[in-house]
Design an enzyme around this catalytic site. Structure first.
Site, mmCIF file in Angstrom:
data_model
loop_
_atom_site.group_PDB
_atom_site.id
_atom_site.type_symbol
_atom_site.label_atom_id
_atom_site.label_comp_id
_atom_site.label_asym_id
_atom_site.label_seq_id
_atom_site.Cartn_x
_atom_site.Cartn_y
_atom_site.Cartn_z
ATOM 1 N N ASP A 165 -0.089 0.372 -4.357
ATOM 2 C CA ASP A 165 -1.523 0.622 -4.519
ATOM 3 C C ASP A 165 -1.918 1.846 -3.698
ATOM 4 O O ASP A 165 -1.815 1.829 -2.468
ATOM 5 C CB ASP A 165 -2.294 -0.615 -4.035
ATOM 6 C CG ASP A 165 -3.762 -0.544 -4.379
ATOM 7 O OD1 ASP A 165 -4.210 0.523 -4.877
ATOM 8 O OD2 ASP A 165 -4.471 -1.539 -4.156
ATOM 9 N N GLU A 179 -0.954 1.621 -8.691
ATOM 10 C CA GLU A 179 -2.365 1.239 -8.797
ATOM 11 C C GLU A 179 -3.318 2.285 -8.240
ATOM 12 O O GLU A 179 -3.067 2.854 -7.179
ATOM 13 C CB GLU A 179 -2.556 -0.089 -8.062
ATOM 14 C CG GLU A 179 -3.950 -0.682 -8.206
ATOM 15 C CD GLU A 179 -3.978 -2.128 -7.726
ATOM 16 O OE1 GLU A 179 -3.112 -2.914 -8.160
ATOM 17 O OE2 GLU A 179 -4.863 -2.461 -6.922
ATOM 18 N N LYS A 232 0.833 -1.202 0.000
ATOM 19 C CA LYS A 232 0.000 0.000 0.000
ATOM 20 C C LYS A 232 0.869 1.254 0.000
ATOM 21 O O LYS A 232 1.974 1.258 0.535
ATOM 22 C CB LYS A 232 -0.920 0.009 1.222
ATOM 23 C CG LYS A 232 -1.881 -1.178 1.265
ATOM 24 C CD LYS A 232 -2.793 -1.190 0.063
ATOM 25 C CE LYS A 232 -3.774 -2.355 0.087
ATOM 26 N NZ LYS A 232 -4.505 -2.464 -1.187
ATOM 27 N N HIS A 274 -8.923 -7.643 -9.532
ATOM 28 C CA HIS A 274 -8.790 -7.261 -8.120
ATOM 29 C C HIS A 274 -9.222 -8.401 -7.191
ATOM 30 O O HIS A 274 -10.010 -9.255 -7.560
ATOM 31 C CB HIS A 274 -9.705 -6.044 -7.860
ATOM 32 C CG HIS A 274 -10.010 -5.800 -6.416
ATOM 33 N ND1 HIS A 274 -11.232 -6.103 -5.843
ATOM 34 C CD2 HIS A 274 -9.256 -5.276 -5.422
ATOM 35 C CE1 HIS A 274 -11.210 -5.753 -4.566
ATOM 36 N NE2 HIS A 274 -10.027 -5.254 -4.288
ATOM 37 N N GLU A 319 -10.634 -1.443 -10.240
ATOM 38 C CA GLU A 319 -11.268 -2.372 -9.293
ATOM 39 C C GLU A 319 -12.548 -1.810 -8.694
ATOM 40 O O GLU A 319 -13.343 -2.561 -8.141
ATOM 41 C CB GLU A 319 -10.287 -2.746 -8.181
ATOM 42 C CG GLU A 319 -9.967 -1.598 -7.235
ATOM 43 C CD GLU A 319 -9.012 -2.025 -6.132
ATOM 44 O OE1 GLU A 319 -7.846 -2.303 -6.448
ATOM 45 O OE2 GLU A 319 -9.446 -2.097 -4.974
ATOM 46 N N ASN A 321 -4.989 3.027 -3.649
ATOM 47 C CA ASN A 321 -6.383 2.869 -3.237
ATOM 48 C C ASN A 321 -7.207 4.138 -3.406
ATOM 49 O O ASN A 321 -7.995 4.510 -2.528
ATOM 50 C CB ASN A 321 -6.462 2.363 -1.796
ATOM 51 C CG ASN A 321 -5.996 0.918 -1.694
ATOM 52 O OD1 ASN A 321 -4.847 0.643 -1.356
ATOM 53 N ND2 ASN A 321 -6.868 -0.013 -2.042
HETATM 54 MG MG MG Z 1 -6.152 -2.120 -5.426
#
Ligand code: MG
Length: 388
Positions: free
Chosen positions: A213, A239, A184, A322, A265, A215
């Site tokens: 990622d 990501e 992350k 995902h 995702e 998010n």
């Molecule tokens: Mg992701």
């Protein structure tokens, strides 16, 4: 003719101490679903099983009130397999989508996707074959349909964690046979995130074995700086940098930074995926699309997305779904996609079923019928209890 005679759903807690740049998983829930057919083998009804993806909470309400009763009320000839034994999940999908208006999507897409997953599991079991094999026959194209390159998805922000814990986590995955990893980013300062990446790379080695990622956690003020800070590491991809529906912002960032990006995702339909491809500025030759199969109406819609993307110049290898659930693993292998995310083993839905072997970063799926929930450490006992 096979009839679906009953369904059962249960809400399961996925609570954990993890968080990403955007949300905490402490209150997260998921749905376990059982579809019961009237085919009896060894004294038991053959059933189709499905378990939710992670991140959007349980879908039991919609299934209980709308989609479950709709399927049970349909005549079996509406979803019968017209060219062989069992059911046709694509025809059953059309039954589920009766009287549903276009657009909107939202939670409905996840409820239908869960029903779809259970229908595919059921049909694979009725034919006594693994799901990857059934999918490969329906939608040929995979070179090795029982194999898929996987990556370990982890590196969440956890209380009390140091940068060194990220390295320890990657080492743990390496020991299990993983060769690619994702951690992350965007939930700490730029300096701290860089230190986390460097810590991960101290074990992972090459930048191309690691991705980060965000998010969807980056904001206009610092998105550019945060992406710039990651570009020199040569990572596999960055990501979901920004809001999944802000195609213009994504396109601006992609035009400004020469680094592979992945997203999708949190898009739940063919229509949204088409907008991403049309307006998101992503590049078919090096970027990735992460649409989640079971959050997006299931296999029928997903294959439609692959066909739409193909007409826009995107191959199946650009698709890495995902979530890391068992169902997506079969879809990714059977359809010959570019890879598969594997959720952390300490998450209920993480890991593999017992007949899947992870060798040098590649998952080799077994030959047992269906998806394999019964052979999964975390989910097996849940379904065993539901089936009484
Ligand atoms: Mg992701």
């Amino acid at each position: 003719m096979v009839r679906i005679v009953e369904f059962a759903e249960r809400t399961i807690s996925l609570s954990s101490g993890m968080r990403n740049a955007d949300i905490s998983f402490d209150e997260m829930t998921a749905t376990a679903l059982v579809l019961v057919s009237d085919v009896v083998r060894n004294g038991k009804n053959v059933v189709g099983l499905a378990f939710d993806s992670i991140g959007r909470y349980a879908h039991g309400g919609l299934i209980k009130e709308r989609f479950g009763p709709r399927l049970l009320a349909a005549e079996p000839q509406c979803y019968a397999n017209q060219s062989g034994h069992g059911i046709d999940p694509a025809r059953a999908w059309s039954v589920l989508m009766r009287n549903e208006k276009v657009g909107g999507h939202g939670e409905r897409a996840g409820a239908v996707g869960l029903m779809d997953a259970a229908l595919w599991d059921l049909q694979a079991k009725l034919l006594d074959e693994p799901l990857w094999k059934l999918l490969n026959r329906h939608y040929p194209g995979a070179v090795d349909p029982n194999q898929i390159t996987v990556y370990a998805s982890g590196g969440h922000y956890r209380p009390g964690q140091t940068h060194k814990s990220v390295a320890d986590e990657i080492r743990l995955y390496q020991d299990k046979g993983y060769r690619r990893f994702k951690i992350k980013a965007g939930g700490a300062s730029i300096e701290s995130d860089c230190a986390r990446v460097e810590s991960a790379l101290s074990v992972a080695g090459d930048g191309h074995t690691l991705s980060v990622d965000f998010n969807a956690g980056l904001r206009r003020e610092d998105a550019g700086a945060r992406i710039e800070a990651m570009t020199d590491y040569g990572l596999a991809w960055l990501e979901e940098p920004v809001d999944p529906l802000d195609y213009r912002h994504l396109a601006e960032l992609r035009a400004r930074h020469d680094v592979p990006m992945a997203t999708g995702e949190n898009l739940f339909s063919l229509a949204d995926a088409r907008n991403l491809i049309r307006y998101g500025g992503l590049k078919a030759e090096c970027d990735f699309i992460n649409v989640d199969v079971s959050l997006s109406y299931g296999v029928t819609e997903y294959v439609g997305i692959l066909e739409m993307a193909s007409m826009e110049g995107w191959g199946r290898r650009a698709f890495i779904p995902h979530a890391g659930h068992l169902f997506a693993q079969h879809v990714a292998a059977g359809l010959g996609l570019g890879g598969h995310e594997t959720a952390p083993a300490d998450l209920l839905l993480g890991g593999f079923s017992s007949d899947t072997k992870l060798i040098d970063g590649v998952a080799h799926l077994g030959h047992s019928p269906g998806v394999g929930f019964e052979r999964h450490t975390g989910l097996g006992p849940i379904f065993a209890q539901m089936l009484g």
